[in-house]
Design a protein around this motif. Structure first.
Motif, PDB file in Angstrom:
ATOM      1  N   SER A   1      -8.331 -53.258 -64.106  1.00 32.38           N
ATOM      2  CA  SER A   1      -9.478 -53.303 -65.021  1.00 32.38           C
ATOM      3  C   SER A   1     -10.688 -52.619 -64.398  1.00 32.38           C
ATOM      4  N   TYR A   2     -10.858 -52.770 -63.067  1.00 31.71           N
ATOM      5  CA  TYR A   2     -11.955 -52.082 -62.385  1.00 31.71           C
ATOM      6  C   TYR A   2     -11.760 -50.569 -62.436  1.00 31.71           C
ATOM      7  N   LEU A   3     -10.536 -50.133 -62.153  1.00 31.42           N
ATOM      8  CA  LEU A   3     -10.263 -48.696 -62.159  1.00 31.42           C
ATOM      9  C   LEU A   3     -10.451 -48.106 -63.553  1.00 31.42           C
ATOM     10  N   LYS A   4     -10.013 -48.842 -64.577  1.00 27.22           N
ATOM     11  CA  LYS A   4     -10.181 -48.378 -65.953  1.00 27.22           C
ATOM     12  C   LYS A   4     -11.659 -48.340 -66.339  1.00 27.22           C
TER      13      LYS A   4
ATOM     14  N   HIS B   1       3.768 -52.751 -55.151  1.00 28.40           N
ATOM     15  CA  HIS B   1       3.411 -51.403 -55.606  1.00 28.40           C
ATOM     16  C   HIS B   1       1.904 -51.185 -55.463  1.00 28.40           C
ATOM     17  N   CYS B   2       1.099 -52.147 -55.924  1.00 26.11           N
ATOM     18  CA  CYS B   2      -0.355 -52.010 -55.821  1.00 26.11           C
ATOM     19  C   CYS B   2      -0.816 -52.065 -54.373  1.00 26.11           C
ATOM     20  N   LYS B   3      -0.125 -52.860 -53.547  1.00 26.32           N
ATOM     21  CA  LYS B   3      -0.467 -52.904 -52.124  1.00 26.32           C
ATOM     22  C   LYS B   3      -0.305 -51.527 -51.487  1.00 26.32           C
ATOM     23  N   ASN B   4       0.726 -50.813 -51.900  1.00 27.80           N
ATOM     24  CA  ASN B   4       0.976 -49.481 -51.340  1.00 27.80           C
ATOM     25  C   ASN B   4      -0.110 -48.477 -51.713  1.00 27.80           C
ATOM     26  N   LEU B   5      -0.867 -48.785 -52.772  1.00 28.69           N
ATOM     27  CA  LEU B   5      -1.959 -47.903 -53.192  1.00 28.69           C
ATOM     28  C   LEU B   5      -3.253 -48.205 -52.448  1.00 28.69           C
TER      29      LEU B   5
ATOM     30  N   TRP C   1     -12.925 -39.994 -57.526  1.00 28.95           N
ATOM     31  CA  TRP C   1     -13.889 -40.193 -58.604  1.00 28.95           C
ATOM     32  C   TRP C   1     -14.489 -38.867 -59.071  1.00 28.95           C
ATOM     33  N   SER C   2     -14.850 -37.993 -58.134  1.00 35.08           N
ATOM     34  CA  SER C   2     -15.511 -36.733 -58.491  1.00 35.08           C
ATOM     35  C   SER C   2     -14.573 -35.767 -59.199  1.00 35.08           C
ATOM     36  N   GLU C   3     -13.257 -35.967 -59.014  1.00 36.71           N
ATOM     37  CA  GLU C   3     -12.298 -35.037 -59.604  1.00 36.71           C
ATOM     38  C   GLU C   3     -11.672 -35.558 -60.898  1.00 36.71           C
ATOM     39  N   VAL C   4     -12.074 -36.755 -61.320  1.00 42.80           N
ATOM     40  CA  VAL C   4     -11.554 -37.270 -62.585  1.00 42.80           C
ATOM     41  C   VAL C   4     -12.130 -36.440 -63.717  1.00 42.80           C
ATOM     42  N   PRO C   5     -11.302 -35.805 -64.516  1.00 42.79           N
ATOM     43  CA  PRO C   5     -11.810 -34.943 -65.590  1.00 42.79           C
ATOM     44  C   PRO C   5     -12.503 -35.744 -66.675  1.00 42.79           C
ATOM     45  N   GLU C   6     -13.504 -35.136 -67.283  1.00 46.50           N
ATOM     46  CA  GLU C   6     -14.168 -35.782 -68.406  1.00 46.50           C
ATOM     47  C   GLU C   6     -13.324 -35.566 -69.662  1.00 46.50           C
ATOM     48  N   ILE C   7     -12.856 -36.661 -70.216  1.00 48.11           N
ATOM     49  CA  ILE C   7     -11.989 -36.612 -71.395  1.00 48.11           C
ATOM     50  C   ILE C   7     -12.722 -37.213 -72.579  1.00 48.11           C
ATOM     51  N   ARG C   8     -12.983 -36.425 -73.585  1.00 49.12           N
ATOM     52  CA  ARG C   8     -13.676 -36.931 -74.764  1.00 49.12           C
ATOM     53  C   ARG C   8     -12.698 -37.753 -75.600  1.00 49.12           C
ATOM     54  N   GLU C   9     -13.043 -39.030 -75.748  1.00 53.09           N
ATOM     55  CA  GLU C   9     -12.174 -39.913 -76.508  1.00 53.09           C
ATOM     56  C   GLU C   9     -12.698 -40.062 -77.930  1.00 53.09           C
TER      57      GLU C   9
ATOM     58  N   HIS D   1       2.317 -44.639 -66.103  1.00 57.53           N
ATOM     59  CA  HIS D   1       2.269 -44.238 -67.512  1.00 57.53           C
ATOM     60  C   HIS D   1       0.851 -44.049 -68.056  1.00 57.53           C
ATOM     61  N   ASP D   2      -0.119 -44.720 -67.457  1.00 57.22           N
ATOM     62  CA  ASP D   2      -1.490 -44.635 -67.974  1.00 57.22           C
ATOM     63  C   ASP D   2      -2.155 -43.345 -67.484  1.00 57.22           C
ATOM     64  N   ARG D   3      -2.647 -42.552 -68.434  1.00 60.58           N
ATOM     65  CA  ARG D   3      -3.177 -41.238 -68.097  1.00 60.58           C
ATOM     66  C   ARG D   3      -4.362 -41.313 -67.136  1.00 60.58           C
ATOM     67  N   SER D   4      -5.308 -42.216 -67.410  1.00 55.06           N
ATOM     68  CA  SER D   4      -6.506 -42.292 -66.581  1.00 55.06           C
ATOM     69  C   SER D   4      -6.179 -42.712 -65.150  1.00 55.06           C
ATOM     70  N   LEU D   5      -5.262 -43.652 -64.982  1.00 52.69           N
ATOM     71  CA  LEU D   5      -4.881 -44.100 -63.644  1.00 52.69           C
ATOM     72  C   LEU D   5      -4.171 -42.983 -62.875  1.00 52.69           C
ATOM     73  N   MET D   6      -3.339 -42.216 -63.569  1.00 57.87           N
ATOM     74  CA  MET D   6      -2.641 -41.112 -62.909  1.00 57.87           C
ATOM     75  C   MET D   6      -3.612 -40.006 -62.512  1.00 57.87           C
TER      76      MET D   6
END
Length: 291
Positions: free
Chosen positions: A47-50, A140-144, A169-177, A213-218
Motif C-alpha cells: 500500500s505504501y509503494l502504491k 518473496h517480499c523479504k527478498n525485495l 522513484w525518479s525513474e517511475v514513468p508518469e502514467i496518466r490514469e 502482475h501489477d504494472r506500477s510495482l513492476m
C-alpha cells in the motif's frame, strides 16, 4: 486506515485478525506467522509503494508542482513522501479532555514508527521497515528488502534492524490514469477493497503475486541492479562486524554503481567520523540521534 494528522505526518493503522493474535507466557501480545498475517504485512508494504506511485501520477499534484509560484522558488519541485512501517501493540481509544477528544493509539510502537518515518530523510529512502515487521513479511517480499542499518531509537529498549525496499522513484514513468468524479472514485475504491478482501483473505491467495502482475510495482523495480544489491550486502556485513576499513572499500564499489544511494552515503559518513575505525566497544548498532 488513516487515523490522524500529526504535524506533517499521518498515522495509519492496519489491524491483524484476532485469530492471528495471542499472548505469550509473559503476557506479551504476539502474532501467529499465518498466511493471513503474512498477507496483512505484505499488503501494508505494498500500500505504501502504491501510494508513492499514485502521488507521482496524480494530475492535481502534477499541476500543483508545475505552478509558477512554486517553480520560481524551487526548481524541479516534486511532492515526496517518507514512510515508516512497524508492528506492535497499542492502546486504542478516545484520548483527550472535555474540550477536545481524538480517537487515537498510544504505544512505544507508534513512537518507533514515527522515528522511522523521520529517518527516511536521513537515509535518503522513501520507506523504512523495522525488523519486527520484516519478519512477518512473505519470503518473496523479504527478498525485495535491503537491510540498511541497525539502530537504537528513543522509546525502544532493544536495537532495531531497519530495512528498505529499493525502488527507483525518479525513474517511475508518469502514467496518466483515467479521471473520475468523486462519486465514481468512491465506488471504485469500495469495489477494490471488496475484491482484495475476497482474493487474499477468503480465497487465501498470496499478496506477493502482485509484484509479478501489477504494472506500477513492476515499473518501480525494473531498473534495480543486482550487482549493487550484492555489493551493498557484502559491505554491510563488514560494517556490522566492525571491519570498517574493508567496509569503506566495499561501499566505494556501491557508490561506483549508484553514487546517490542514501543508505550507502549515510553509513560512509558515519564511519568517516571515526576515521573508519570502529570503536573498541562497537555493539553492532548505533544510536539514531536525529528525530
Amino acid at each position: 486506515s488513516v487515523n490522524k494528522n500529526i504535524g506533517e505526518a499521518f498515522l495509519m493503522v492496519w489491524k491483524f485478525v484476532e485469530d492471528d493474535l495471542y499472548e505469550d507466557e509473559s503476557g506479551e501480545l504476539c502474532i501467529n506467522p499465518s498466511q493471513t498475517a503474512e498477507n496483512t504485512a505484505d499488503l501494508a508494504l505494498i500500500s505504501y509503494l502504491k501510494t508513492m506511485f499514485k502521488i507521482k501520477n496524480d494530475t492535481k499534484l502534477m499541476r500543483y508542482s508545475a505552478h509558477s509560484a512554486i517553480t520560481e522558488r524551487v526548481s524541479n519541485f516534486r511532492v515526496k513522501v517518507g514512510f515508516g512501517l512497524h508492528v506492535g501493540w497499542a492502546i486504542e481509544g478516545a484520548i483527550g479532555s472535555d474540550y477536545k477528544i481524538d480517537a487515537s493509539y498510544l504505544s512505544p510502537n507508534v513512537n518507533i514508527a514515527s522515528r522511522l518515518e523521520a529517518a527516511t530523510k536521513q537515509f535518503g529512502v522513501p520507506i523504512l521497515i523495522s525488523g519486527t515487521l520484516y519478519e512477518l513479511l512473505s519470503s518473496h517480499c523479504k527478498n525485495l528488502c535491503r537491510q540498511v542499518d541497525r539502530i537504537a531509537v528513543k522509546g525502544s529498549q532493544h536495537p532495531v534492524s531497519i530495512y528498505t525496499v529499493d525502488v527507483k522513484w525518479s525513474e517511475v514513468p508518469e502514467i496518466r490514469e483515467n479521471v473520475y468524479d468523486k462519486q465514481t472514485k468512491k465506488l471504485i475504491s469500495i469495489k477494490l477493497r471488496k475484491a482484495i478482501r475476497e482474493k487474499f483473505y477468503e480465497k487465501g491467495q498470496h499478496v506477493y503475486d502482485l509484484f509479478n502482475h501489477d504494472r506500477s510495482l513492476m515499473e518501480m523495480r525494473k531498473t534495480i541492479d543486482p550487482k549493487f544489491q550484492y555489493a551493498f550486502k557484502a559491505a554491510f556485513k563488514k560494517y556490522l562486524r566492525g571491519d570498517w576499513e574493508s567496509a569503506q572499500e566495499k561501499f566505494k564499489e556501491c557508490l561506483d554503481l549508484d553514487h546517490l544511494d542514501g543508505p550507502t552515503l549515510t553509513l560512509v559518513n558515519y564511519m568517516h567520523k571515526y576515521k573508519y575505525v570502529a570503536p573498541e566497544d562497537w555493539p553492532k548498532y548505533r544510536q539514531l540521534t536525529e528525530k
